[in-house]
Design a protein around this motif. Sequence first.
Motif, PDB file in Angstrom:
ATOM      1  N   LYS A  28       0.810  -1.214   0.000  1.00 12.02           N
ATOM      2  CA  LYS A  28       0.000   0.000   0.000  1.00 12.02           C
ATOM      3  C   LYS A  28       0.849   1.272   0.000  1.00 12.02           C
ATOM      4  CE  LYS A  28      -3.639   2.522   2.326  1.00 12.02           C
ATOM      5  NZ  LYS A  28      -4.669   2.522   3.339  1.00 12.02           N
ATOM      6  N   PHE A  29       1.868   1.338   0.861  1.00  9.74           N
ATOM      7  CA  PHE A  29       2.613   2.576   1.060  1.00  9.74           C
ATOM      8  C   PHE A  29       3.958   2.615   0.355  1.00  9.74           C
ATOM      9  CE2 PHE A  29       0.123   2.004   5.042  1.00  9.74           C
ATOM     10  CZ  PHE A  29      -0.770   3.040   4.854  1.00  9.74           C
ATOM     11  N   GLY A  30       4.506   1.475  -0.017  1.00 10.03           N
ATOM     12  CA  GLY A  30       5.833   1.447  -0.629  1.00 10.03           C
ATOM     13  C   GLY A  30       6.874   1.944   0.362  1.00 10.03           C
ATOM     14  N   LYS A  31       7.692   2.887  -0.060  1.00 10.89           N
ATOM     15  CA  LYS A  31       8.753   3.433   0.789  1.00 10.89           C
ATOM     16  C   LYS A  31       8.278   4.605   1.647  1.00 10.89           C
ATOM     17  CE  LYS A  31      12.420   2.225  -2.467  1.00 10.89           C
ATOM     18  NZ  LYS A  31      13.503   2.775  -3.296  1.00 10.89           N
ATOM     19  N   LEU A  32       7.010   4.988   1.470  1.00 15.65           N
ATOM     20  CA  LEU A  32       6.474   6.136   2.201  1.00 15.65           C
ATOM     21  C   LEU A  32       5.926   5.711   3.556  1.00 15.65           C
ATOM     22  CD1 LEU A  32       4.431   7.831  -0.660  1.00 15.65           C
ATOM     23  CD2 LEU A  32       6.779   8.304   0.019  1.00 15.65           C
ATOM     24  N   HIS A  33       6.222   6.502   4.584  1.00 15.45           N
ATOM     25  CA  HIS A  33       5.620   6.273   5.887  1.00 15.45           C
ATOM     26  C   HIS A  33       4.138   6.632   5.798  1.00 15.45           C
ATOM     27  CE1 HIS A  33       4.573   7.106  10.099  1.00 15.45           C
ATOM     28  NE2 HIS A  33       5.412   6.110  10.335  1.00 15.45           N
ATOM     29  N   GLU A  34       3.337   6.001   6.630  1.00 24.77           N
ATOM     30  CA  GLU A  34       1.888   6.207   6.574  1.00 24.77           C
ATOM     31  C   GLU A  34       1.487   7.674   6.707  1.00 24.77           C
ATOM     32  OE1 GLU A  34       3.418   3.938   8.451  1.00 24.77           O
ATOM     33  OE2 GLU A  34       2.355   2.044   8.420  1.00 24.77           O
ATOM     34  N   TYR A 116      17.309  15.864   4.978  1.00 26.06           N
ATOM     35  CA  TYR A 116      16.077  16.598   5.274  1.00 26.06           C
ATOM     36  C   TYR A 116      15.902  17.654   4.190  1.00 26.06           C
ATOM     37  CZ  TYR A 116      17.022  14.515   9.803  1.00 26.06           C
ATOM     38  OH  TYR A 116      17.295  13.622  10.806  1.00 26.06           O
ATOM     39  N   ALA A 117      14.683  17.785   3.686  1.00 28.71           N
ATOM     40  CA  ALA A 117      14.433  18.766   2.630  1.00 28.71           C
ATOM     41  C   ALA A 117      12.948  19.073   2.556  1.00 28.71           C
ATOM     42  CB  ALA A 117      14.918  18.236   1.283  1.00 28.71           C
ATOM     43  N   GLU A 118      12.639  20.127   1.819  1.00 28.99           N
ATOM     44  CA  GLU A 118      11.258  20.461   1.484  1.00 28.99           C
ATOM     45  C   GLU A 118      11.085  20.139   0.011  1.00 28.99           C
ATOM     46  OE1 GLU A 118      10.363  24.466   2.624  1.00 28.99           O
ATOM     47  OE2 GLU A 118      10.957  24.103   4.700  1.00 28.99           O
ATOM     48  N   VAL A 119      10.151  19.236  -0.286  1.00 31.97           N
ATOM     49  CA  VAL A 119      10.016  18.701  -1.641  1.00 31.97           C
ATOM     50  C   VAL A 119       8.536  18.654  -2.029  1.00 31.97           C
ATOM     51  CG1 VAL A 119      10.647  16.757  -3.139  1.00 31.97           C
ATOM     52  CG2 VAL A 119      12.047  17.262  -1.155  1.00 31.97           C
ATOM     53  N   SER A 120       8.262  18.849  -3.320  1.00 33.02           N
ATOM     54  CA  SER A 120       6.881  18.793  -3.820  1.00 33.02           C
ATOM     55  C   SER A 120       6.370  17.358  -3.797  1.00 33.02           C
ATOM     56  CB  SER A 120       6.816  19.335  -5.249  1.00 33.02           C
ATOM     57  OG  SER A 120       7.400  18.407  -6.145  1.00 33.02           O
ATOM     58  N   PRO A 121       5.045  17.176  -3.745  1.00 29.41           N
ATOM     59  CA  PRO A 121       4.481  15.827  -3.766  1.00 29.41           C
ATOM     60  C   PRO A 121       4.948  14.995  -4.964  1.00 29.41           C
ATOM     61  CG  PRO A 121       2.795  17.381  -3.129  1.00 29.41           C
ATOM     62  CD  PRO A 121       4.000  18.187  -3.539  1.00 29.41           C
ATOM     63  N   GLU A 122       5.017  15.607  -6.134  1.00 34.86           N
ATOM     64  CA  GLU A 122       5.463  14.895  -7.337  1.00 34.86           C
ATOM     65  C   GLU A 122       6.896  14.379  -7.170  1.00 34.86           C
ATOM     66  OE1 GLU A 122       6.281  15.770 -12.069  1.00 34.86           O
ATOM     67  OE2 GLU A 122       5.356  17.321 -10.834  1.00 34.86           O
ATOM     68  N   GLU A 123       7.762  15.205  -6.609  1.00 36.70           N
ATOM     69  CA  GLU A 123       9.159  14.803  -6.439  1.00 36.70           C
ATOM     70  C   GLU A 123       9.331  13.813  -5.290  1.00 36.70           C
ATOM     71  OE1 GLU A 123      11.601  15.212  -8.528  1.00 36.70           O
ATOM     72  OE2 GLU A 123      10.274  16.341  -9.837  1.00 36.70           O
ATOM     73  N   ILE A 124       8.447  13.850  -4.300  1.00 33.49           N
ATOM     74  CA  ILE A 124       8.485  12.836  -3.235  1.00 33.49           C
ATOM     75  C   ILE A 124       8.230  11.470  -3.853  1.00 33.49           C
ATOM     76  CG2 ILE A 124       7.266  11.952  -1.203  1.00 33.49           C
ATOM     77  CD1 ILE A 124       6.880  14.931  -0.382  1.00 33.49           C
ATOM     78  N   ARG A 125       7.244  11.409  -4.746  1.00 31.18           N
ATOM     79  CA  ARG A 125       6.950  10.137  -5.419  1.00 31.18           C
ATOM     80  C   ARG A 125       8.123   9.695  -6.298  1.00 31.18           C
ATOM     81  NH1 ARG A 125       2.018  13.028  -5.605  1.00 31.18           N
ATOM     82  NH2 ARG A 125       0.483  12.080  -4.226  1.00 31.18           N
ATOM     83  N   ALA A 126       8.791  10.654  -6.942  1.00 32.99           N
ATOM     84  CA  ALA A 126       9.959  10.329  -7.771  1.00 32.99           C
ATOM     85  C   ALA A 126      11.114   9.822  -6.902  1.00 32.99           C
ATOM     86  CB  ALA A 126      10.396  11.548  -8.584  1.00 32.99           C
ATOM     87  N   LEU A 127      11.325  10.446  -5.757  1.00 33.07           N
ATOM     88  CA  LEU A 127      12.383  10.005  -4.844  1.00 33.07           C
ATOM     89  C   LEU A 127      12.115   8.584  -4.350  1.00 33.07           C
ATOM     90  CD1 LEU A 127      12.882  13.305  -2.857  1.00 33.07           C
ATOM     91  CD2 LEU A 127      14.704  12.067  -4.064  1.00 33.07           C
ATOM     92  N   ALA A 128      10.850   8.249  -4.130  1.00 36.77           N
ATOM     93  CA  ALA A 128      10.488   6.917  -3.640  1.00 36.77           C
ATOM     94  C   ALA A 128      10.842   5.827  -4.647  1.00 36.77           C
ATOM     95  CB  ALA A 128       9.005   6.861  -3.296  1.00 36.77           C
ATOM     96  N   LYS A 129      10.971   6.194  -5.910  1.00 41.82           N
ATOM     97  CA  LYS A 129      11.306   5.210  -6.953  1.00 41.82           C
ATOM     98  C   LYS A 129      12.813   4.972  -7.069  1.00 41.82           C
ATOM     99  CE  LYS A 129       7.206   6.239  -9.642  1.00 41.82           C
ATOM    100  NZ  LYS A 129       6.676   6.884 -10.840  1.00 41.82           N
ATOM    101  N   VAL A 134      15.638   4.332   0.801  1.00 40.96           N
ATOM    102  CA  VAL A 134      14.972   3.195   1.446  1.00 40.96           C
ATOM    103  C   VAL A 134      13.693   3.592   2.160  1.00 40.96           C
ATOM    104  CG1 VAL A 134      17.043   1.784   1.654  1.00 40.96           C
ATOM    105  CG2 VAL A 134      16.437   3.322   3.509  1.00 40.96           C
ATOM    106  N   GLY A 135      13.514   4.881   2.450  1.00 41.93           N
ATOM    107  CA  GLY A 135      12.290   5.305   3.104  1.00 41.93           C
ATOM    108  C   GLY A 135      12.150   6.812   3.121  1.00 41.93           C
ATOM    109  N   LEU A 136      10.902   7.274   3.091  1.00 45.18           N
ATOM    110  CA  LEU A 136      10.608   8.710   3.180  1.00 45.18           C
ATOM    111  C   LEU A 136       9.595   8.921   4.301  1.00 45.18           C
ATOM    112  CD1 LEU A 136      10.704   8.317  -0.347  1.00 45.18           C
ATOM    113  CD2 LEU A 136      11.139  10.684   0.202  1.00 45.18           C
ATOM    114  N   PHE A 137       9.889   9.910   5.134  1.00 49.01           N
ATOM    115  CA  PHE A 137       9.062  10.197   6.291  1.00 49.01           C
ATOM    116  C   PHE A 137       8.702  11.672   6.306  1.00 49.01           C
ATOM    117  CE2 PHE A 137      11.650   6.592   7.145  1.00 49.01           C
ATOM    118  CZ  PHE A 137      10.863   5.731   7.888  1.00 49.01           C
TER     119      PHE A 137
END
Length: 157
Positions: A28-34, A116-129, A134-137
């Motif tokens: 469901k979440f992949g590398k993203l924390h809930e 630690y950074a401030e990132v757009s939702p689109e780039e958070i999804r790109a980083l997760a790929k 290994v994880g984004l919180f």
Amino acid sequence: MTLAYNEAGRPIDAERLLRRVEENRARKFGKLHESLFARLETAKAKRTLPVAIWLQADLSIDPDESVRRERRRARAPVRSRRQKRTQSPAQQFARVVEEEHGGRKARADEHAPVVYAEVSPEEIRALAKRPDVVGLFLHETEGVEDLGRFNGDRQLR
């Protein structure tokens, strides 16, 4: 030997149950924390979110190699300025976050493989790929001073 029982008192395979829970979570979440996953669902596309990006790191150290390394350091002359400026993998990745993913205020943790950074939702999804992530919180930058009095927006007393 681990003993685990269900609500009816029957023995269960706890390891198998926990493995299934983790597999469902990963699916469901992949590398993203809930909490980051939930925030992404309501975030505006242009708005940045504060995140902690955990990186793949080889933390295994051969004890014999670490002893040899310490002996070499003791014999080595004082490092040159160039050697002092060598960046850690996290510092290098902080630059990648800014340059390739449009991140703002990217900074490496000095003790852990985290950026630690401030990132757009689109780039958070790109980083997760990325295979090196290994994880984004969600990086909570504001704390609650008195947890005894508050739970989210509800007052407990």
